[in-house]
Scaffold this motif. Structure first.
Motif, PDB file in Angstrom:
ATOM      1  N   ALA A 169       0.797  -1.241   0.000  1.00 19.46           N
ATOM      2  CA  ALA A 169       0.000   0.000   0.000  1.00 19.46           C
ATOM      3  C   ALA A 169       0.826   1.286   0.000  1.00 19.46           C
ATOM      4  N   VAL A 170       2.129   1.183   0.197  1.00 23.65           N
ATOM      5  CA  VAL A 170       2.965   2.397   0.177  1.00 23.65           C
ATOM      6  C   VAL A 170       4.169   2.133  -0.722  1.00 23.65           C
ATOM      7  N   ARG A 171       4.299   2.917  -1.766  1.00 24.16           N
ATOM      8  CA  ARG A 171       5.388   2.660  -2.721  1.00 24.16           C
ATOM      9  C   ARG A 171       6.071   3.957  -3.137  1.00 24.16           C
ATOM     10  N   VAL A 172       7.320   3.800  -3.572  1.00 24.49           N
ATOM     11  CA  VAL A 172       8.056   4.944  -4.119  1.00 24.49           C
ATOM     12  C   VAL A 172       8.389   4.626  -5.569  1.00 24.49           C
ATOM     13  N   VAL A 173       8.144   5.576  -6.450  1.00 24.88           N
ATOM     14  CA  VAL A 173       8.603   5.451  -7.834  1.00 24.88           C
ATOM     15  C   VAL A 173       9.594   6.583  -8.079  1.00 24.88           C
ATOM     16  N   GLU A 174      10.824   6.207  -8.370  1.00 27.78           N
ATOM     17  CA  GLU A 174      11.823   7.234  -8.685  1.00 27.78           C
ATOM     18  C   GLU A 174      11.737   7.553 -10.165  1.00 27.78           C
ATOM     19  N   GLY A 175      12.126   8.779 -10.516  1.00 26.89           N
ATOM     20  CA  GLY A 175      12.161   9.105 -11.932  1.00 26.89           C
ATOM     21  C   GLY A 175      11.890  10.571 -12.192  1.00 26.89           C
ATOM     22  N   ALA A 176      11.893  10.891 -13.501  1.00 28.66           N
ATOM     23  CA  ALA A 176      11.737  12.290 -13.905  1.00 28.66           C
ATOM     24  C   ALA A 176      10.437  12.462 -14.694  1.00 28.66           C
ATOM     25  N   VAL A 177      10.504  13.232 -15.789  1.00 32.78           N
ATOM     26  CA  VAL A 177       9.274  13.578 -16.519  1.00 32.78           C
ATOM     27  C   VAL A 177       8.588  12.330 -17.079  1.00 32.78           C
ATOM     28  N   THR A 178       9.360  11.412 -17.698  1.00 29.20           N
ATOM     29  CA  THR A 178       8.745  10.221 -18.316  1.00 29.20           C
ATOM     30  C   THR A 178       7.957   9.422 -17.286  1.00 29.20           C
ATOM     31  N   GLU A 179       8.598   9.135 -16.170  1.00 32.07           N
ATOM     32  CA  GLU A 179       7.954   8.310 -15.143  1.00 32.07           C
ATOM     33  C   GLU A 179       6.736   9.029 -14.555  1.00 32.07           C
ATOM     34  N   THR A 180       6.905  10.348 -14.314  1.00 30.59           N
ATOM     35  CA  THR A 180       5.789  11.107 -13.725  1.00 30.59           C
ATOM     36  C   THR A 180       4.618  11.147 -14.706  1.00 30.59           C
ATOM     37  N   THR A 181       4.930  11.299 -15.992  1.00 32.24           N
ATOM     38  CA  THR A 181       3.865  11.349 -16.998  1.00 32.24           C
ATOM     39  C   THR A 181       3.095  10.026 -17.014  1.00 32.24           C
ATOM     40  N   LEU A 182       3.824   8.908 -16.918  1.00 37.45           N
ATOM     41  CA  LEU A 182       3.150   7.602 -16.892  1.00 37.45           C
ATOM     42  C   LEU A 182       2.265   7.482 -15.651  1.00 37.45           C
ATOM     43  N   LEU A 183       2.776   7.961 -14.532  1.00 36.46           N
ATOM     44  CA  LEU A 183       1.971   7.907 -13.304  1.00 36.46           C
ATOM     45  C   LEU A 183       0.716   8.761 -13.457  1.00 36.46           C
ATOM     46  N   LEU A 184       0.891   9.920 -14.090  1.00 33.16           N
ATOM     47  CA  LEU A 184      -0.244  10.849 -14.221  1.00 33.16           C
ATOM     48  C   LEU A 184      -1.348  10.306 -15.123  1.00 33.16           C
ATOM     49  N   GLU A 185      -1.013   9.305 -15.962  1.00 33.53           N
ATOM     50  CA  GLU A 185      -2.049   8.726 -16.818  1.00 33.53           C
ATOM     51  C   GLU A 185      -3.016   7.843 -16.033  1.00 33.53           C
ATOM     52  N   GLN A 186      -2.590   7.392 -14.849  1.00 32.10           N
ATOM     53  CA  GLN A 186      -3.464   6.543 -14.029  1.00 32.10           C
ATOM     54  C   GLN A 186      -4.562   7.387 -13.382  1.00 32.10           C
ATOM     55  N   LYS A 187      -5.600   6.691 -12.930  1.00 36.62           N
ATOM     56  CA  LYS A 187      -6.686   7.413 -12.258  1.00 36.62           C
ATOM     57  C   LYS A 187      -6.456   7.362 -10.746  1.00 36.62           C
ATOM     58  N   TRP A 188      -6.033   8.479 -10.197  1.00 35.16           N
ATOM     59  CA  TRP A 188      -5.787   8.590  -8.753  1.00 35.16           C
ATOM     60  C   TRP A 188      -7.002   9.210  -8.084  1.00 35.16           C
ATOM     61  N   GLU A 189      -7.094   9.005  -6.757  1.00 35.99           N
ATOM     62  CA  GLU A 189      -8.197   9.664  -6.044  1.00 35.99           C
ATOM     63  C   GLU A 189      -7.779  11.050  -5.578  1.00 35.99           C
ATOM     64  N   LYS A 190      -6.467  11.290  -5.528  1.00 31.14           N
ATOM     65  CA  LYS A 190      -5.975  12.646  -5.253  1.00 31.14           C
ATOM     66  C   LYS A 190      -4.536  12.730  -5.727  1.00 31.14           C
ATOM     67  N   ILE A 191      -4.160  13.891  -6.226  1.00 29.95           N
ATOM     68  CA  ILE A 191      -2.750  14.138  -6.543  1.00 29.95           C
ATOM     69  C   ILE A 191      -2.295  15.319  -5.701  1.00 29.95           C
ATOM     70  N   PHE A 192      -1.235  15.083  -4.966  1.00 36.16           N
ATOM     71  CA  PHE A 192      -0.662  16.137  -4.112  1.00 36.16           C
ATOM     72  C   PHE A 192       0.681  16.501  -4.717  1.00 36.16           C
ATOM     73  N   TYR A 193       0.776  17.705  -5.268  1.00 30.37           N
ATOM     74  CA  TYR A 193       1.982  18.102  -6.003  1.00 30.37           C
ATOM     75  C   TYR A 193       2.683  19.279  -5.336  1.00 30.37           C
ATOM     76  N   THR A 194       3.993  19.162  -5.169  1.00 32.91           N
ATOM     77  CA  THR A 194       4.804  20.288  -4.703  1.00 32.91           C
ATOM     78  C   THR A 194       5.810  20.626  -5.781  1.00 32.91           C
ATOM     79  N   GLY A 195       5.836  21.871  -6.211  1.00 35.64           N
ATOM     80  CA  GLY A 195       6.793  22.280  -7.243  1.00 35.64           C
ATOM     81  C   GLY A 195       6.377  23.606  -7.860  1.00 35.64           C
ATOM     82  N   SER A 196       6.840  23.837  -9.068  1.00 37.04           N
ATOM     83  CA  SER A 196       6.607  25.144  -9.695  1.00 37.04           C
ATOM     84  C   SER A 196       5.185  25.269 -10.256  1.00 37.04           C
ATOM     85  N   SER A 197       4.752  26.494 -10.458  1.00 36.49           N
ATOM     86  CA  SER A 197       3.416  26.746 -11.021  1.00 36.49           C
ATOM     87  C   SER A 197       3.352  26.236 -12.463  1.00 36.49           C
TER      88      SER A 197
END
Ligand SMILES: NC(=O)c1ccc[n+]([C@@H]2O[C@H](COP(=O)([O-])OP(=O)(O)OC[C@H]3O[C@@H](n4cnc5c(N)ncnc54)[C@H](O)[C@@H]3O)[C@@H](O)[C@H]2O)c1
Length: 483
Positions: A169-197
């Motif tokens: 139930a708790v996982r870490v995925v390391e990576g940059a834009v490619t990995e994050t983009t793949l993660l973002l394609e999934q359907k999450w119940e919430k996305i909590f993002y810290t970074g630039s506007s």
């Protein structure tokens, strides 16, 4: 678990596995939440030297800043969650009314499901684990994606989380834009993002496809208004501690620019020069008590700001740079043009422009004319000015007579407004950010009035109106046949 090359199938499988765990109900239980929070506490307690060392590798962060502003703050968050979790999880009783009588009602804090936390490089442990504490406390399954720009911290986080936390139930995925983009394609119940506007907009667009709610912890240009009626020495020290003493200005609530009157600016500059020397010595480039710039891209970005025409000649202190060692001296500038890069973009580094105004009124206009910042600061002993600043300046948070310390108070929500973000966290606000406030109404089969059932009549209409408006007298009149 860390995956070596993370592809589309990995993202789908990860989501399937975590959803299965969430659906099994394991993460909802109080015991599971406590066990995971305790594991996070063990990470802080047993691995502080490794954390300090990773932060030194990534940012040259001094031990004091790593131990206090990352590990100690995390420890506090975990301990607070452990001590308060039972109360946070308990349903809140809600009042009922005549309309629903007889009934009882409550608000249940429901876990959202499988959530994604994407974090930034500048405080890589705090900004990764603080939202994870909220997600676990609220009973969710969670995937953390740390920033690739702090690689030592990212890989240590992956290693420790894999070692200690429940991998179902708790996982870490390391990576940059490619990995994050793949993660973002999934359907999450919430996305909590810290970074630039800028990236915040990408995150929100991806979330919109699945109607996924987001918390966006962004940045901005946080102003510091310095009134002449202030304690000058303490003001100078606190600005320095909040700027160069917090990751060398690479902090989201770092002072971005100072506003003060033309008359007062020379006094403030003198005080800051003296205190900077007391803090970091005559050659601050050699000081071990300041982080370095994170990488050469950010070094070049800051250099470009500094070297711009009509800016480089405004330096009143500092300006030295060493690209090989990614160091830039604490640099103060006076009256750089408002349309310069330095005044148009978030600085996020050791440069601090001072803008002078004719009177304090003008400062309010400058702040109002710019995007809403994550923090706004005021130094003054004038009570009326404090009140006016707090009540009229729109910012994520406000601190009077200090810098950044509101972040350490879990009774205050931490988050932005407008361009600096949406949603907030810390303490109970973190738990709430990852919960759905579920409305539950319990009725019995008693008192089954036909008043809202067809066939409708004038009498039923009058009685229903009186009930909805909680007008007892009118209810009484209808029931007893009075006009
Ligand atoms: N509000 C806060 O709590 C807070 C805290 C720290 C930093 N910040 C803000 O963050 C900014 C600095 O961080 P940053 O943005 O340089 O960090 P960053 O470059 O580490 O990016 C943040 C995250 O976004 C991911 N990312 C980058 N490009 C992406 C893309 N195209 N698509 C999807 N994901 C992508 C990164 O992998 C990383 O995990 C500043 O504006 C700062 O003010 C805000």
């Amino acid at each position: 678990m860390t995956t070596k090359v993370f592809g589309a199938a990995d993202a789908t499988n990860l989501m399937t596995e975590l959803r299965r765990s969430f659906d099994s109900g394991v993460t909802r239980g109080y015991e599971w939440r406590v066990s995971q929070l305790k594991k996070l506490l063990i990470i802080c307690d047993n691995h502080e030297p490794e954390i300090v060392s990773a932060l030194h590798d990534d940012l040259g962060k001094p031990e004091l800043e790593s131990s206090v502003y990352e590990v100690a703050l995390l420890r506090n968050s975990i301990k607070l969650a452990l001590s308060q979790l039972k109360y946070w999880m308990a349903p809140d009783k809600a009042k009922t009314s005549l309309t629903t009588f007889p009934a009882s009602a409550e608000i249940i804090s429901d876990p959202l499901g499988v959530v994604l936390v994407i974090s930034a490089w500048n405080y890589p442990f705090l900004l990764s684990l603080d939202p994870v504490i909220g997600a676990i406390s609220a009973g969710n399954a969670v995937v953390l994606k740390p920033s690739e720009l702090a690689p030592a911290s990212s890989s240590l986080l992956a290693k420790l989380m894999e070692q200690y936390l429940d991998p179902s139930a708790v996982r870490v995925v390391e990576g940059a834009v490619t990995e994050t983009t793949l993660l973002l394609e999934q359907k999450w119940e919430k996305i909590f993002y810290t970074g630039s506007s800028r990236i915040g907009r990408i995150i929100m667009a991806a979330a919109a496809k699945h109607l996924t709610p987001v918390v966006l912890e962004l940045g901005g240009k946080s102003p510091v208004l310095v009134d002449s009626n202030t304690n000058l020495k303490v003001t100078a020290r606190r600005i320095i501690a909040g700027k160069w003493g917090c990751n060398n200005g690479q902090a989201c609530i770092s002072p971005d620019y100072i506003l003060t009157t033309k008359d007062y600016a020379p006094k403030l500059i003198d005080a800051m020069k003296n205190e900077l020397e007391a803090f970091y010595g005559k050659n601050p480039m050699e000081s071990k008590d300041m982080s370095r710039i994170v990488n050469s891209n950010h070094f070049d970005r800051l250099s470009k700001m500094l070297e711009e025409k009509e800016v480089s000649d405004k330096i009143v202190l500092g300006g030295q740079k060493d690209r090989e060692n990614l160091k830039i001296a604490p640099t103060i500038l006076l009256d750089v043009p408002l349309d310069s890069l330095m005044m148009s973009e978030e600085i996020f580094g050791p440069l601090l422009p001072i803008l002078t105004v004719n009177n304090l009124e003008e400062s309010f206009d400058v702040i109002r004319s710019r995007p809403k910042p994550l923090a706004a600061y005021l130094f003054t002993q004038n009570e009326k000015l404090k009140e006016r600043f707090a009540n009229t300046v729109s910012a994520g948070g406000i601190v009077v007579n200090d810098i950044a310390v509101h972040l350490a108070l879990p009774t205050l929500p931490f988050g932005g407004v407008g361009e600096s973000g949406m949603g907030s966290y810390h303490g109970k606000f973190s738990f709430d950010a990852f919960s759905h406030k579920k409305a539950v109404l319990y009725k019995s089969f008693l008192g089954d009035s036909t008043v809202r059932y067809a066939p409708y009549s004038r009498g039923k209409l009058r009685l229903l109106k009186a009930l909805v408006n909680s007008n007892l007298l009118e209810v009484f009149k209808v029931l007893f046949g009075f006009k």
